[in-house]
Write a protein that holds these residues in place. Sequence first.
Motif, PDB file in Angstrom:
ATOM      1  N   SER A 283      91.674 -61.915 -51.050  1.00 19.37           N
ATOM      2  CA  SER A 283      90.722 -63.014 -51.184  1.00 19.37           C
ATOM      3  C   SER A 283      90.425 -63.327 -52.637  1.00 19.37           C
ATOM      4  N   GLU A 284      90.171 -64.590 -52.883  1.00 16.41           N
ATOM      5  CA  GLU A 284      89.744 -65.037 -54.199  1.00 16.41           C
ATOM      6  C   GLU A 284      88.225 -64.874 -54.333  1.00 16.41           C
ATOM      7  N   VAL A 286      84.439 -65.926 -55.178  1.00 18.78           N
ATOM      8  CA  VAL A 286      83.714 -67.193 -55.147  1.00 18.78           C
ATOM      9  C   VAL A 286      82.459 -67.072 -56.000  1.00 18.78           C
ATOM     10  N   GLU A 288      79.599 -68.924 -55.550  1.00 20.94           N
ATOM     11  CA  GLU A 288      78.381 -69.133 -54.790  1.00 20.94           C
ATOM     12  C   GLU A 288      78.717 -69.240 -53.316  1.00 20.94           C
ATOM     13  N   ARG A 289      77.675 -69.095 -52.481  1.00 22.57           N
ATOM     14  CA  ARG A 289      77.892 -69.117 -51.041  1.00 22.57           C
ATOM     15  C   ARG A 289      78.033 -70.523 -50.489  1.00 22.57           C
ATOM     16  N   ALA A 292      81.094 -72.076 -48.679  1.00 23.18           N
ATOM     17  CA  ALA A 292      82.214 -71.143 -48.650  1.00 23.18           C
ATOM     18  C   ALA A 292      82.631 -70.836 -47.213  1.00 23.18           C
ATOM     19  N   THR A 294      85.767 -69.026 -47.112  1.00 23.91           N
ATOM     20  CA  THR A 294      86.606 -67.886 -47.464  1.00 23.91           C
ATOM     21  C   THR A 294      86.117 -67.337 -48.791  1.00 23.91           C
ATOM     22  N   GLY A 295      86.686 -66.213 -49.194  1.00 23.18           N
ATOM     23  CA  GLY A 295      86.384 -65.670 -50.511  1.00 23.18           C
ATOM     24  C   GLY A 295      85.484 -64.456 -50.476  1.00 23.18           C
TER      25      GLY A 295
END
Length: 318
Positions: A283-284, A286, A288-289, A292, A294-295
Amino acid sequence: MSVPQTSHPFGASTTAAEVIDGVDLHGRRAVVTGASSGIGVETARALASAGADVTLAVRDTDAGARVAARLKAELPSTSGQLTVGQLDLADRSTVAAFVTAWRGPLDILVNNAGVMAPPELIRTPDGRETQFAVNHLGHFALTVGLHSALTAAEGARIVSVSSIGHLFSPVVFDDLDYRFRPYDPWTSYGQSKSANILFAVAAAERWADDGITANALMPGNVGGTSLARHMDPQQVTDFLASGDIALPPQKSVAQGAATSVLLAASPTVEGITGRYFEDCAQSEPVAERAGAVTGVAPYALDRDNAARLWALSETLVR
């Protein structure tokens, strides 16, 4: 910074059977917690189909026995053995008994069992908030207790089933059990899932010299499981309507187990450790939420947070 990806054809729609195809696990031993329903069953099925001897570590041994019998009837004769062990992650005595009873090396440990978002605050008999106690502390005690067996396997893999829900909260070290803040089912779930990732980060660093790898994962938005058994229907409706976090497209149970099986058995991730995966890929991070789907949150991969959680967990399960 982008995350380097492994080379394989698997993705969001891949099933556990597709991941395990061509993998030979004969002579290997595996434990899958929570393997009486949902993706735990499919994870056990895939590993056994490749020849691994799999222990279904479950709270309800009658349910576990029914699953084991069904899988034995469905799998080919070349599959590994299926056994059932009693394990209630909220009860330290059953964790200790499971560890004490284990004999010999352990090649694969899939920490899959979990509880999600009880609407009211529930504490375990030793006073811990239930989601943190079951999702993290129970698995921590189990894995640490099995450390010598994992070391003896010379190349063991630990798989921690986390969630996109970790984006709801970091581990709040100063109030794990909601004694100084109002209980919220989602931040509670979130911190327990962040803890699952931090555990993998810490185990990867501490046990690298033992030949052990540890990774965490998000299985996906999986339908047809018992994970949400503590939630009432209105709570689910309100959550989906809130827009607080976007959900990825729904997966089948077989698709939901794919990333667990990848990390447990695929040669394509050999040697990879301390990472968080989803849709069979790393996963990349992130920032902030908001929005989102994914991440991974940077706080869930933070090595200082991981070391702090490990030390605290040792104290809490002692």
